[in-house]
Design a protein around this motif. Sequence first.
Motif, PDB file in Angstrom:
ATOM      1  N   ALA A  62     -11.612 -59.965  -2.430  1.00  0.00           N
ATOM      2  CA  ALA A  62     -10.137 -58.921  -1.756  1.00  0.00           C
ATOM      3  C   ALA A  62      -9.657 -59.084  -2.965  1.00  0.00           C
ATOM      4  O   ALA A  62      -7.970 -58.307  -2.601  1.00  0.00           O
ATOM      5  CB  ALA A  62     -10.175 -59.487  -0.691  1.00  0.00           C
ATOM      6  N   ASP A  63      -9.135 -60.267  -3.519  1.00  0.00           N
ATOM      7  CA  ASP A  63      -8.352 -60.320  -4.397  1.00  0.00           C
ATOM      8  C   ASP A  63      -8.010 -58.863  -5.582  1.00  0.00           C
ATOM      9  O   ASP A  63      -9.100 -58.364  -6.747  1.00  0.00           O
ATOM     10  CB  ASP A  63      -8.768 -61.514  -5.374  1.00  0.00           C
ATOM     11  CG  ASP A  63      -8.923 -62.871  -4.813  1.00  0.00           C
ATOM     12  OD1 ASP A  63      -8.311 -62.802  -3.563  1.00  0.00           O
ATOM     13  OD2 ASP A  63      -9.218 -63.327  -5.303  1.00  0.00           O
ATOM     14  N   ASP A  64      -6.776 -58.919  -5.397  1.00  0.00           N
ATOM     15  CA  ASP A  64      -5.864 -57.595  -6.331  1.00  0.00           C
ATOM     16  C   ASP A  64      -5.922 -57.702  -6.912  1.00  0.00           C
ATOM     17  O   ASP A  64      -5.018 -58.326  -7.822  1.00  0.00           O
ATOM     18  CB  ASP A  64      -5.164 -56.615  -5.267  1.00  0.00           C
ATOM     19  CG  ASP A  64      -4.450 -55.375  -5.929  1.00  0.00           C
ATOM     20  OD1 ASP A  64      -5.254 -54.905  -6.666  1.00  0.00           O
ATOM     21  OD2 ASP A  64      -3.331 -54.460  -6.056  1.00  0.00           O
ATOM     22  N   LEU A  65      -6.399 -57.925  -8.115  1.00  0.00           N
ATOM     23  CA  LEU A  65      -6.268 -58.412 -10.017  1.00  0.00           C
ATOM     24  C   LEU A  65      -5.310 -57.604 -10.281  1.00  0.00           C
ATOM     25  O   LEU A  65      -3.684 -57.877 -11.132  1.00  0.00           O
ATOM     26  CB  LEU A  65      -7.077 -58.663 -10.827  1.00  0.00           C
ATOM     27  CG  LEU A  65      -7.843 -60.127  -9.827  1.00  0.00           C
ATOM     28  CD1 LEU A  65      -8.580 -60.359 -11.088  1.00  0.00           C
ATOM     29  CD2 LEU A  65      -7.437 -61.678  -9.913  1.00  0.00           C
ATOM     30  N   ASP A  66      -5.676 -56.051 -10.680  1.00  0.00           N
ATOM     31  CA  ASP A  66      -4.201 -55.537 -11.250  1.00  0.00           C
ATOM     32  C   ASP A  66      -3.281 -55.231 -10.740  1.00  0.00           C
ATOM     33  O   ASP A  66      -2.005 -54.860 -11.045  1.00  0.00           O
ATOM     34  CB  ASP A  66      -5.442 -53.741 -11.046  1.00  0.00           C
ATOM     35  CG  ASP A  66      -6.507 -53.895 -11.976  1.00  0.00           C
ATOM     36  OD1 ASP A  66      -7.410 -54.038 -12.454  1.00  0.00           O
ATOM     37  OD2 ASP A  66      -7.412 -52.918 -10.980  1.00  0.00           O
ATOM     38  N   GLY A  67      -3.318 -55.032  -9.109  1.00  0.00           N
ATOM     39  CA  GLY A  67      -1.669 -55.209  -8.667  1.00  0.00           C
ATOM     40  C   GLY A  67      -1.078 -56.719  -9.083  1.00  0.00           C
ATOM     41  O   GLY A  67       0.509 -56.628  -8.777  1.00  0.00           O
ATOM     42  N   GLU A  68      -1.741 -57.846  -8.791  1.00  0.00           N
ATOM     43  CA  GLU A  68      -0.785 -59.146  -8.893  1.00  0.00           C
ATOM     44  C   GLU A  68      -0.925 -59.432 -10.569  1.00  0.00           C
ATOM     45  O   GLU A  68       0.221 -60.023 -10.335  1.00  0.00           O
ATOM     46  CB  GLU A  68      -2.440 -60.066  -8.488  1.00  0.00           C
ATOM     47  CG  GLU A  68      -2.276 -59.882  -7.017  1.00  0.00           C
ATOM     48  CD  GLU A  68      -3.661 -60.891  -6.432  1.00  0.00           C
ATOM     49  OE1 GLU A  68      -3.676 -60.948  -5.747  1.00  0.00           O
ATOM     50  OE2 GLU A  68      -4.134 -61.779  -7.586  1.00  0.00           O
ATOM     51  N   ASN A  69      -1.406 -59.437 -11.274  1.00  0.00           N
ATOM     52  CA  ASN A  69      -1.258 -59.617 -12.987  1.00  0.00           C
ATOM     53  C   ASN A  69      -0.520 -58.616 -13.322  1.00  0.00           C
ATOM     54  O   ASN A  69       0.461 -57.616 -13.161  1.00  0.00           O
ATOM     55  CB  ASN A  69      -2.690 -59.532 -13.458  1.00  0.00           C
ATOM     56  CG  ASN A  69      -3.419 -60.548 -13.198  1.00  0.00           C
ATOM     57  OD1 ASN A  69      -3.762 -61.058 -11.914  1.00  0.00           O
ATOM     58  ND2 ASN A  69      -4.907 -60.983 -14.306  1.00  0.00           N
ATOM     59  N   PHE A  70       0.213 -59.601 -14.565  1.00  0.00           N
ATOM     60  CA  PHE A  70       1.362 -58.936 -15.105  1.00  0.00           C
ATOM     61  C   PHE A  70       0.601 -59.410 -16.908  1.00  0.00           C
ATOM     62  O   PHE A  70       0.634 -60.451 -17.143  1.00  0.00           O
ATOM     63  CB  PHE A  70       2.747 -58.838 -14.868  1.00  0.00           C
ATOM     64  CG  PHE A  70       2.913 -60.108 -15.094  1.00  0.00           C
ATOM     65  CD1 PHE A  70       3.745 -61.667 -15.438  1.00  0.00           C
ATOM     66  CD2 PHE A  70       2.605 -61.448 -13.554  1.00  0.00           C
ATOM     67  CE1 PHE A  70       4.028 -62.807 -15.566  1.00  0.00           C
ATOM     68  CE2 PHE A  70       2.808 -63.031 -13.569  1.00  0.00           C
ATOM     69  CZ  PHE A  70       3.805 -63.210 -14.783  1.00  0.00           C
ATOM     70  N   MET A  71       1.727 -58.334 -17.688  1.00  0.00           N
ATOM     71  CA  MET A  71       1.394 -58.324 -18.995  1.00  0.00           C
ATOM     72  C   MET A  71       2.853 -59.728 -19.959  1.00  0.00           C
ATOM     73  O   MET A  71       3.644 -59.349 -18.884  1.00  0.00           O
ATOM     74  CB  MET A  71       1.731 -57.505 -20.226  1.00  0.00           C
ATOM     75  CG  MET A  71       0.244 -56.119 -19.512  1.00  0.00           C
ATOM     76  SD  MET A  71      -1.449 -57.070 -19.376  1.00  0.00           S
ATOM     77  CE  MET A  71      -1.576 -57.440 -21.328  1.00  0.00           C
ATOM     78  N   ILE A  72       2.843 -60.500 -20.644  1.00  0.00           N
ATOM     79  CA  ILE A  72       3.175 -61.847 -21.000  1.00  0.00           C
ATOM     80  C   ILE A  72       4.653 -61.000 -21.107  1.00  0.00           C
ATOM     81  O   ILE A  72       5.675 -61.036 -21.202  1.00  0.00           O
ATOM     82  CB  ILE A  72       3.855 -62.426 -22.187  1.00  0.00           C
ATOM     83  CG1 ILE A  72       1.893 -63.637 -21.612  1.00  0.00           C
ATOM     84  CG2 ILE A  72       4.241 -63.228 -22.404  1.00  0.00           C
ATOM     85  CD1 ILE A  72       2.887 -64.369 -20.291  1.00  0.00           C
ATOM     86  N   SER A  73       4.241 -59.705 -21.917  1.00  0.00           N
ATOM     87  CA  SER A  73       5.197 -59.186 -22.290  1.00  0.00           C
ATOM     88  C   SER A  73       6.454 -58.417 -21.789  1.00  0.00           C
ATOM     89  O   SER A  73       8.294 -57.664 -22.281  1.00  0.00           O
ATOM     90  CB  SER A  73       5.440 -57.476 -23.097  1.00  0.00           C
ATOM     91  OG  SER A  73       4.790 -56.546 -23.229  1.00  0.00           O
ATOM     92  N   GLU A  74       6.465 -58.255 -20.393  1.00  0.00           N
ATOM     93  CA  GLU A  74       7.574 -57.578 -19.139  1.00  0.00           C
ATOM     94  C   GLU A  74       8.325 -58.913 -18.584  1.00  0.00           C
ATOM     95  O   GLU A  74       8.695 -58.484 -17.480  1.00  0.00           O
ATOM     96  CB  GLU A  74       6.272 -57.068 -18.072  1.00  0.00           C
ATOM     97  CG  GLU A  74       4.963 -55.790 -18.574  1.00  0.00           C
ATOM     98  CD  GLU A  74       4.225 -55.613 -16.906  1.00  0.00           C
ATOM     99  OE1 GLU A  74       4.916 -54.890 -15.943  1.00  0.00           O
ATOM    100  OE2 GLU A  74       3.476 -56.329 -16.804  1.00  0.00           O
ATOM    101  N   VAL A  75       8.264 -59.966 -18.918  1.00  0.00           N
ATOM    102  CA  VAL A  75       8.557 -61.193 -18.947  1.00  0.00           C
ATOM    103  C   VAL A  75       9.918 -61.380 -19.731  1.00  0.00           C
ATOM    104  O   VAL A  75      10.127 -62.587 -20.267  1.00  0.00           O
ATOM    105  CB  VAL A  75       8.445 -62.349 -17.697  1.00  0.00           C
ATOM    106  CG1 VAL A  75       9.045 -63.179 -17.224  1.00  0.00           C
ATOM    107  CG2 VAL A  75       6.725 -61.544 -17.166  1.00  0.00           C
ATOM    108  N   PRO A  76      10.829 -60.554 -19.999  1.00  0.00           N
ATOM    109  CA  PRO A  76      11.143 -61.695 -21.583  1.00  0.00           C
ATOM    110  C   PRO A  76      12.427 -62.278 -20.307  1.00  0.00           C
ATOM    111  O   PRO A  76      13.278 -63.553 -21.719  1.00  0.00           O
ATOM    112  CB  PRO A  76      12.846 -60.209 -21.092  1.00  0.00           C
ATOM    113  CG  PRO A  76      12.898 -58.800 -20.560  1.00  0.00           C
ATOM    114  CD  PRO A  76      11.641 -59.296 -19.714  1.00  0.00           C
ATOM    115  N   GLY A  77      12.753 -62.624 -19.597  1.00  0.00           N
ATOM    116  CA  GLY A  77      13.491 -63.809 -19.438  1.00  0.00           C
ATOM    117  C   GLY A  77      12.870 -65.081 -19.185  1.00  0.00           C
ATOM    118  O   GLY A  77      13.560 -66.692 -19.436  1.00  0.00           O
ATOM    119  N   LEU A  78      11.435 -65.222 -20.017  1.00  0.00           N
ATOM    120  CA  LEU A  78      11.135 -66.827 -20.225  1.00  0.00           C
ATOM    121  C   LEU A  78      11.480 -66.662 -21.985  1.00  0.00           C
ATOM    122  O   LEU A  78      11.499 -68.256 -22.151  1.00  0.00           O
ATOM    123  CB  LEU A  78       9.532 -66.337 -20.837  1.00  0.00           C
ATOM    124  CG  LEU A  78       8.475 -65.527 -19.549  1.00  0.00           C
ATOM    125  CD1 LEU A  78       6.987 -65.765 -19.901  1.00  0.00           C
ATOM    126  CD2 LEU A  78       8.250 -67.532 -18.924  1.00  0.00           C
TER     127      LEU A  78
END
Length: 217
Positions: free
Chosen positions: A139-155
């Motif tokens: 039931a886990d929607d990994l495509d909907g839950e995951n993200f790429m590191i490059s999508e988070v410049p706030g890091l």
Amino acid sequence: MRRGNWFRVLVVLAVLGSTSGCIGAVDRADFEDQIRTRGGGLVSALPQAAIAALTQRIGAADPDVNVILLTAPNSTEFRFVLNNQPGQVTRFFADRDFTAREPTVRLRVRPPGQPRVLDDYSFTLGDLSAPHPARVSAADDLDGENFMISEVPGLSRIEDIVDTARTRAEIPGGQVTAIIVTRFGRDIRIVANVVSARSEVVAEFDRTGAFLRAQQV
């Protein structure tokens, strides 16, 4: 890098990030007090080093992640309450000990070419752990839950996030003990946990590190 040297690097980075001019003569006790106040080593160099080590380990230029958690040494009684907590965070927190004696990054990662697999890594004092398999259900929607590191410049803005979280929390003696990065529906958020002896606040930021809201829990 030796354990002591790595921690000293984090101390220097944290203090430099909190000052606009020359540091001058500061003794060890003052250094340690400043870094505890700023979250015990939660500085941008920490996730950047963790991501660099992970990238080299798994051979992915832009890792595909499910959850990123930064914990400070003062997270000895770890507790993190999120508003509208996503399912992937509940699964990540289940039956695990996140207390830390050193600044630590934990990442839940989808390996390249394995769409239904998640591995957990931890990064402490310059060392990346071996992968630990995470349970994935049908039931886990990994495509909907995951993200790429490059999508988070706030890091790359962890110092700003820590300072803003403490200011907006408005609780005397508040310290940032943990920061989590994950997807809340369509949005990716960075959430800082600010705690004191008497209160606890979660401060939310968007993926760029821009402040959204703070709420007592």
